[in-house]
Design a protein around this motif. Structure first.
Motif, PDB file in Angstrom:
ATOM      1  N   ILE A   1       0.846  -1.205   0.000  1.00 27.08           N
ATOM      2  CA  ILE A   1       0.000   0.000   0.000  1.00 27.08           C
ATOM      3  C   ILE A   1       0.876   1.248   0.000  1.00 27.08           C
ATOM      4  O   ILE A   1       0.628   2.194  -0.753  1.00 27.08           O
TER       5      ILE A   1
ATOM      6  N   SER B   1      -6.191   0.995  -1.306  1.00 30.64           N
ATOM      7  CA  SER B   1      -6.517  -0.049  -0.311  1.00 30.64           C
ATOM      8  C   SER B   1      -7.198  -1.238  -0.980  1.00 30.64           C
ATOM      9  O   SER B   1      -6.823  -2.391  -0.767  1.00 30.64           O
TER      10      SER B   1
ATOM     11  N   THR C   1      -4.900  -2.794  -4.047  1.00 28.39           N
ATOM     12  CA  THR C   1      -3.779  -3.650  -3.630  1.00 28.39           C
ATOM     13  C   THR C   1      -4.277  -5.037  -3.241  1.00 28.39           C
ATOM     14  O   THR C   1      -3.666  -6.050  -3.584  1.00 28.39           O
TER      15      THR C   1
ATOM     16  N   PHE D   1      -9.697  -0.596   4.385  1.00 33.76           N
ATOM     17  CA  PHE D   1      -8.365  -0.864   4.927  1.00 33.76           C
ATOM     18  C   PHE D   1      -8.442  -1.983   5.973  1.00 33.76           C
ATOM     19  O   PHE D   1      -7.636  -2.918   5.949  1.00 33.76           O
TER      20      PHE D   1
END
Lengths: 224, 238
Positions: free
Chosen positions: A101, A146, A149, A211
């Motif tokens: 990230i 977020s 990835t 996240f």
């Protein structure tokens, strides 16, 4: 956290040495801005129309340039089996995710720093809310990275990852793109921070939720 | 001598396909074991379970007293892995690769500096230490991958088909580096198809076939390389 920074530093060192990802992302992003500015032609003289069209153009360039980078983020770890080498290290899987990230976000911010001035010049804007714009771009990018990835890790072992990533990512990031575009539009028409507080809250909530979810499921995303 | 690896009733299935079937195996500290077997016998799966990359379906594995399911991070601190994949980053130099992996193992700077210098010299790559790994030959990469696996001084080393892609000279250099570990009493578990080379390196020989250990003897009990080749053929065609 320190291990995540080591992973990010390794990724950035490799990237700045080859500039494979950065160059293609910057060129793509700039091309989108230039092509749209040419295609809008005379409309660029009408500030009302421009403020309705331009935010979408800016976020199209960020989103698709970002996808170019995300598709390479974990694919580069497949060379020489490096992803397996990382998984063999005594670190939590979330440290790998956080490291990715950080490196993805740094590269994305660089692309955005280069793109925004060209966007301002070609679309003939006089931005007064640079700080507000920076916050919107920051929150929008974090939300995008977020999820991106995580999905990049999920698709890395598939043969059609370059096709699969956008198909999976685009629907999921709609809650980021819509408030980011709306907030950017308000800033471009000289709105202040109070005008975009609703959009900022949406972006913040989305960033936190994704996240946290990504931290929890990442281990399964890169598992066998 | 104490067991450093203890495998009890280990099974692994992918869907309905059972790859490993009730395997029991103890490996003593400092032992060098080579596991032979045909493709699909379950060798790599066994290695991946021991390396904490894959979870077993049933049974238990303890490595240096830690269970693979419950304490994988503790096990990863204690193992080094060498594979036909080098796990090296092409864009980084040899030194940068070793430093990166050393940091991932939490080594402090002074210790890491000394260890990098020592290992680069041990694998004979001092003259290329600041060159990008992408410019290395296959043999050089494999030598550097030994250094990478040993950076944190693991008591156990797993080697999965390490001879793949190595020419005669590179394989000899690789073996020379491996023999250098004998003084440190490192336990080594190797998977190989190369009977000629692997047999002379080890203390104990296993044959894995259809998910079962069908042969387990000390090196001095198996005779010459040709004798073992005959034994191997008879076991895998049973």
């Amino acid at each position: 956290m320190i291990r995540s920074l080591h992973i990010a530093a390794k990724d950035l060192k490799a990237e700045f040495r080859t500039k494979q990802m950065l160059n293609s992302m910057v060129i793509f992003s700039l091309l989108v801005i230039v092509i749209f500015s040419i295609s809008f032609g005379d409309l660029l003289g009408d500030s009302k129309i421009v403020s309705q069209l331009a935010p979408g153009v800016l976020w199209i360039s960020f989103t698709f340039a970002g996808m170019l980078g995300l598709s390479r983020s974990f694919a580069s770890e497949l060379e020489n089996g490096c992803l397996e080498g990382l998984k063999l290290c005594p670190v939590d899987r979330s440290a790998i995710y956080n490291g990715k990230i950080i490196s993805n976000a740094v590269i994305m911010f660089l692309v955005e720093i280069i793109t925004v001035p060209l966007f301002v010049v070609l679309f003939n804007f006089n931005i007064t809310g640079l700080f507000e714009l920076a916050i919107v771009i920051l929150l929008g990018t974090i939300g995008f990275i977020s999820v991106g990835t995580l999905l990049s890790a999920l698709t890395v072992n598939t043969r059609t990852r370059e096709l699969l990533l956008p198909v999976l990512l685009l629907p999921v990031i709609i809650p980021v793109i819509i408030p980011a575009v709306v907030a950017t539009g308000k800033i471009l028409t000289n709105g202040d921070i109070s005008d975009i507080s609703g959009e900022l809250r949406l972006l913040l909530v989305y960033d936190v939720i994704f996240f946290v979810i990504a931290q929890l499921v990442f281990e399964y995303a890169i598992g066998d | 001598m104490e067991n450093i690896v203890s495998i009890k009733s280990l099974s692994k299935a992918f869907g309905s396909h059972r790859v490993l079937k009730n395997i029991d195996l103890d490996i003593k500290k400092g032992e060098f074991i080579t596991i032979f077997g045909p493709n699909g016998a379950g060798k790599t799966t066994l290695m991946r379970i021991m390396s904490t990359l894959v979870e077993p379906s049933a049974g238990s594995i303890s490595i240096d007293g830690f269970d693979v399911k419950d304490e994988p991070v503790e096990i990863r601190k204690r193992i080094g892995s060498i594979s036909h994949e080098t796990y090296l980053y092409n864009e980084l130099t040899a030194e940068e690769n070793l430093r990166f992996f050393g940091r991932m193992y939490g080594m402090d700077k002074n210790h890491l500096d000394a260890r990098v210098d020592e290992l680069i010299e041990q694998v004979g790559l001092e003259y290329r230490s600041n060159d990008r790994v992408g410019t290395f030959s296959r043999g050089m990469k494999q030598r550097l991958s030994i250094a990478r696996a040993l950076i944190h001084e693991p008591p156990i080393l797993f080697l999965d088909e390490p001879y793949t892609g190595l020419d005669q000279h590179a394989a000899s250099t690789f073996e020379h580096v491996l023999r250098g570990l004998d003084a440190q009493n490192t336990t080594k578990v190797m998977i190989s198809h190369n009977i000629d080379r692997s047999l002379k390196m080890c203390d104990r020989v296993l044959i894995l076939n259809n998910g079962n250990i069908v042969f387990d003897k000390f090196r001095h009990e198996v005779g010459s390389v040709d004798d073992f080749k005959n034994t191997y053929e008879s076991f895998i065609h049973e």
